[in-house]
Design an enzyme around this catalytic site. Structure first.
Site, mmCIF file in Angstrom:
data_model
loop_
_atom_site.group_PDB
_atom_site.id
_atom_site.type_symbol
_atom_site.label_atom_id
_atom_site.label_comp_id
_atom_site.label_asym_id
_atom_site.label_seq_id
_atom_site.Cartn_x
_atom_site.Cartn_y
_atom_site.Cartn_z
ATOM 1 N N ARG A 190 -10.396 -53.996 9.738
ATOM 2 C CA ARG A 190 -11.852 -53.978 9.779
ATOM 3 C C ARG A 190 -12.413 -54.375 8.423
ATOM 4 O O ARG A 190 -13.350 -55.162 8.346
ATOM 5 C CB ARG A 190 -12.330 -52.577 10.181
ATOM 6 N N MET A 194 -37.894 -40.468 27.557
ATOM 7 C CA MET A 194 -37.993 -40.735 26.127
ATOM 8 C C MET A 194 -38.282 -39.484 25.313
ATOM 9 O O MET A 194 -37.719 -39.282 24.236
ATOM 10 C CB MET A 194 -39.076 -41.783 25.855
ATOM 11 N N TYR A 237 -37.797 -39.537 36.698
ATOM 12 C CA TYR A 237 -37.842 -40.948 37.071
ATOM 13 C C TYR A 237 -36.789 -41.286 38.117
ATOM 14 O O TYR A 237 -35.653 -40.822 38.055
ATOM 15 C CB TYR A 237 -37.612 -41.830 35.838
ATOM 16 N N LYS A 272 -22.163 -40.836 4.224
ATOM 17 C CA LYS A 272 -22.830 -42.048 4.702
ATOM 18 C C LYS A 272 -23.684 -41.720 5.923
ATOM 19 O O LYS A 272 -23.549 -40.649 6.521
ATOM 20 C CB LYS A 272 -21.784 -43.114 5.050
#
Length: 402
Positions: free
Chosen positions: A133, A344, A296, A34
């Site tokens: 679940r 990013m 940053y 998956k």
């Protein structure tokens, strides 16, 4: 195309599969592919494992199943763990996909389409034994037991459940779920069963039943963690498993005051192989003086004159922002620290301590590999190896090694 290369060693995955087969002496072994094979290529992995005689592949959604079926022969069994819904039932039939039915509503839908197509349709049933679940609950299972016509027109091939804490070998919840599962199976004596995920395989043969369905272990991820339980079985059981704390379950777990111990089959003689290597080139170098800020928000300040290299990947590529100012990469087996904020598309590393001959534009840097495995990376940022792999972005150049 990205300058970064993601290498997937299919031979390592096949090796891991053979290892798991060796442990599961009484059961077949399928494969969870998956989320695009945990992020590294469901189709390529499935084709490789078919060479090892794997016949069962588990996906999450019908879309994943359709994509996989287009790449595989029709005689390979593809299971859709999320089950069937009205909008995709016809596609499941068209592409010969087998749904894992998780509630009475899904059984009703699948039976409706069985009648519509006038054919018996295959299915698995998922019984909830404590993960809470997915899966049929106690009341729904009781309805199935009392009214077998609810399954009319369906070919029930397997009953499955899923362990909540299989990576914790001494957790009494495992045994509680096992016994609950066995209780349910008594009412379906001729149906095959599946319980073990990767961690469940290492819990021992009692958990293997007819089919194991590993995911993490196939991809070299550690499916076991060390947890020490100082409470007696009964104390731990009653405190942490109220949903299963019934007299029947407790009595069927042998001496309730005995601490549980599990033996890993042939522990230490098997080693899972990491199949994933992520490499990035140095694309920029700069010399910075003492007290220079990097990235940053100036979260890193040099404490000396430094040589800083920039690599072309960032959080858009699945390289978590949580690596900012922590973690490491490797150049020729030498550890190099990450400095400044992960942005990013870029990260910075401090190569000051490397020999000058190893610092140049285009130098290959190992981000993931044998020196820094997905599990090790996960431990740095407080997650699991599964998330590291499934987060790998689509921009990488992918290379499959047989």
């Amino acid at each position: 195309m990205s300058l970064c290369t993601l290498e997937i060693n299919l031979s390592a995955i096949k090796n891991n599969y053979r290892l798991l087969q060796d442990i599961c002496t009484t059961a077949l072994v399928g494969a969870a592919v998956k989320a695009n094979g945990y992020g590294i290529g469901a189709m390529q992995i499935a084709k490789a494992l078919i060479e090892e005689n794997c016949q069962y592949f588990f996906v999450a959604t019908s879309e994943e199943g359709i994509n996989l079926r287009k790449a595989l022969n029709n005689d390979i069994t593809i299971l859709v763990l999320n089950g069937v819904f009205t909008h995709d039932a016809l596609e499941l039939i068209q592409y010969n996909l087998t749904p894992v039915l998780n509630n009475l509503k899904q059984i009703e839908i699948w039976q409706k389409f069985s009648n519509l197509k006038e054919k018996i349709l295959p299915c698995y049933l998922h019984f909830n034994t404590g993960l809470n679940r997915f899966g049929l609950n106690y009341d729904e299972i009781e309805q199935l037991i009392n009214d077998r016509d609810l399954l009319k027109g369906l070919d029930l091939q397997y009953i499955i459940s899923h362990l909540a804490a299989s990576e914790e070998m001494d957790n009494p919840y495992n045994l509680a779920q096992l016994n609950r599962f066995k209780d349910y199976l008594e009412y379906f004596p001729n149906v095959k069963a599946s319980l073990a995920n990767s961690g469940g395989i290492f819990l021992g043969q009692d958990y293997h039943f007819d089919l194991a369905r590993p995911g993490a272990a196939l991809y070299g991820l550690n499916s076991l963690i060390e947890v020490s339980y100082n409470l007696s079985y009964k104390e731990k059981f009653e405190r942490n498993t109220p949903a299963l704390a019934t007299t029947v379950c407790i009595n069927k777990c042998a001496d309730v005051n005995t601490r549980l111990t599990y033996k890993v089959p042939l522990k230490g003689s098997y080693r899972l192989q990491n199949p994933v290597t992520l490499k990035a080139p140095i694309i920029h170098l700069q010399n910075l003086t003492l007290d220079s800020h990097i990235g940053y928000n100036m979260t890193f300040t040099t404490k000396r004159d430094s040589i800083i290299a920039t690599l072309p990947l960032g959080y858009a590529d699945g390289f978590s922002r949580n690596f900012s100012n922590q973690g490491e990469v490797f150049i020729n087996s030498r550890s190099v620290p990450i400095v400044g904020r992960v942005s990013m598309d870029l990260i910075n590393i401090d190569v000051t301590d490397l020999p000058p001959s190893e610092v140049f534009l285009g130098q290959e840097v190992e981000i993931i590999g044998n020196y820094c495995t997905p599990d090790k990376i996960a431990s740095i940022i407080g997650t699991v190896g599964y998330e590291v792999l499934t987060s790998l972005g689509s921009r990488y150049k992918r290379k499959y090694i047989s």
